[in-house]
Design a protein around this motif. Structure first.
Motif, short mmCIF file in Angstrom:
data_model
loop_
_atom_site.label_atom_id
_atom_site.label_comp_id
_atom_site.label_asym_id
_atom_site.label_seq_id
_atom_site.Cartn_x
_atom_site.Cartn_y
_atom_site.Cartn_z
N GLN A 163 47.26 78.32 3.52
CA GLN A 163 47.03 78.40 2.07
C GLN A 163 48.36 78.27 1.32
O GLN A 163 48.45 77.56 0.32
CB GLN A 163 46.37 79.73 1.71
CG GLN A 163 44.91 79.87 2.08
CD GLN A 163 44.37 81.23 1.69
OE1 GLN A 163 44.85 82.26 2.17
NE2 GLN A 163 43.39 81.24 0.79
N MET A 200 42.41 78.32 -5.91
CA MET A 200 42.71 78.42 -4.49
C MET A 200 42.63 79.85 -3.96
O MET A 200 42.25 80.09 -2.81
CB MET A 200 44.10 77.85 -4.19
CG MET A 200 44.20 76.34 -4.26
SD MET A 200 45.86 75.74 -3.83
CE MET A 200 45.92 76.10 -2.07
N THR A 244 40.73 85.30 -2.28
CA THR A 244 41.71 85.86 -1.35
C THR A 244 41.99 87.32 -1.71
O THR A 244 42.12 87.67 -2.89
CB THR A 244 43.03 85.06 -1.41
OG1 THR A 244 42.75 83.68 -1.12
CG2 THR A 244 44.03 85.59 -0.39
N ALA A 283 47.92 85.55 0.98
CA ALA A 283 47.60 84.19 1.42
C ALA A 283 48.06 83.93 2.86
O ALA A 283 49.14 84.36 3.26
CB ALA A 283 48.26 83.18 0.48
#
Length: 351
Positions: free
Chosen positions: A324, A180, A184, A320
């Motif tokens: 997110q 995920m 980032t 994040a």
């Protein structure tokens, strides 16, 4: 009808006082840090390492953590070895109690409560065998002991199956975190969170009478998510706010919990709160858990690992966005629910 006899621990077991100051290299080494709270089996030890230990234990003995009994450390030895002086080695008297049953008598809340009450010392309370041997409990005859031991070891096996599931689920969460947030931007923890390093208050301000603020010295009172309160203090030095993440910065480093109340933190902890809103603290909690190996690697010290302020402030975290964070929190919560559902099924709750 089962016949139960009330006995003292010292009537059915004794402290092994065997020592060795020479040829210690042939023995595996067990320190208090190798005993896992509320676990009955020994899974970690060291070999071929210089040490000052002299206390010998034998296969089948129970190794009881006599320092800070509230940590609930007691395991059965799977081999002969040498251990720390902060471990009491307890040997079963086989004509009185089956060695297979003794570990469950020792790894028991009633015994730990008794040990805590008999411990002496404020910062590192210890209990002696001379006190521990006076623990009183009911014991059936040897035939019934065999049945009981078989049942308890079966339950322990089921527990370990559940623990393996937890491990696999946690690995899945870690993989999801990496996936995920791989693209980032990473920023220093200090840029997205306020950090308060703990400082221990005067020991004479400690109490268990609920006077003052809840006080946490380290991770001993951590649970699955929220820290529980056992100690209070009247002269707090460093204070965490309700909702803060508490991180253990002294061995064992990296473990985390949330506090649901204002509290005092000792030098074994740091309080971390998002510079956004308090709801983001839950994201930090779950993120720290997936990054535990990385956090542990920041520890320094030859005898007691610890994380200093600069290291913690410089920990790189994904910057994040809200969506997110919410998505990852939801994923972790669903994983936790799966663990609970499986545990309920194992106990027959799904029937």
């Amino acid at each position: 009808m089962k016949i139960m006899s009330e006995v003292f621990l010292g009537e059915v077991a004794k402290e092994r006082k065997e020592t060795s100051k020479e040829n210690k290299g042939r023995y595996p080494i067990v320190g208090l840090e190798h005993l896992i709270s509320e676990e009955i089996t020994l899974t970690a030890w060291e070999e071929n390492k210089e040490n000052s230990f002299t206390k010998i234990f034998r296969k089948g003995d129970v190794l009881f953590g006599r320092r800070r009994a509230y940590l609930k450390k007691a395991v059965v030895a799977p081999f002969d070895g040498i251990c720390s002086g902060d471990i009491t080695v307890i040997q079963a008297l086989p004509d009185k109690i089956l060695p297979e049953l003794l570990p469950f008598i020792i790894q028991n809340d009633a015994l730990f409560d008794f040990a805590i009450g008999k411990s002496a010392g404020s910062l590192s309370p210890r209990v002696k065998w001379e006190n521990l041997k006076n623990f009183r409990f009911e014991l059936p005859d040897l035939k019934e002991q065999s049945k009981l031991a078989s049942l308890l070891w079966s339950i322990d096996s089921t527990k370990k199956t559940y623990q393996k599931l937890i491990q696999k689920t946690d690995e899945l969460v870690k993989s999801q975190f990496i996936e995920m947030f791989k693209d980032t931007e990473k920023v220093k923890l200090s840029s997205i969170a306020e950090i308060v390093m703990g400082q221990s208050p005067p020991s004479d301000s400690y109490n268990e009478d609920r006077i003052g603020l809840p006080f946490y010295q380290g991770s001993a009172d951590f649970t699955d998510k929220y820290v529980t309160t056992r100690m209070y203090c009247t002269s707090p030095t460093r204070i965490a706010e309700a909702g803060d993440v508490l991180m253990s910065v002294r061995a064992p480093v990296g473990t985390v919990n949330l506090t649901d109340k204002e509290c005092c933190i000792g030098r074994g902890l740091a309080a971390i709160r998002s510079k956004g809103t308090s709801e983001y603290n839950e994201f930090l909690l779950y993120a720290f858990r997936t990054m535990e190996d990385e956090i542990v690697a920041m520890g320094q010290g030859s005898t007691v690992l610890s994380i200093n302020k600069d290291k913690l402030h410089g920990l790189l975290m994904p910057d994040a966005k809200k969506k997110q964070q919410e998505a990852f929190i939801s994923f972790v919560q669903q994983s936790d629910k799966s663990k609970y559902d499986y545990f309920s099924w194992m106990l027959g709750g799904a029937a």
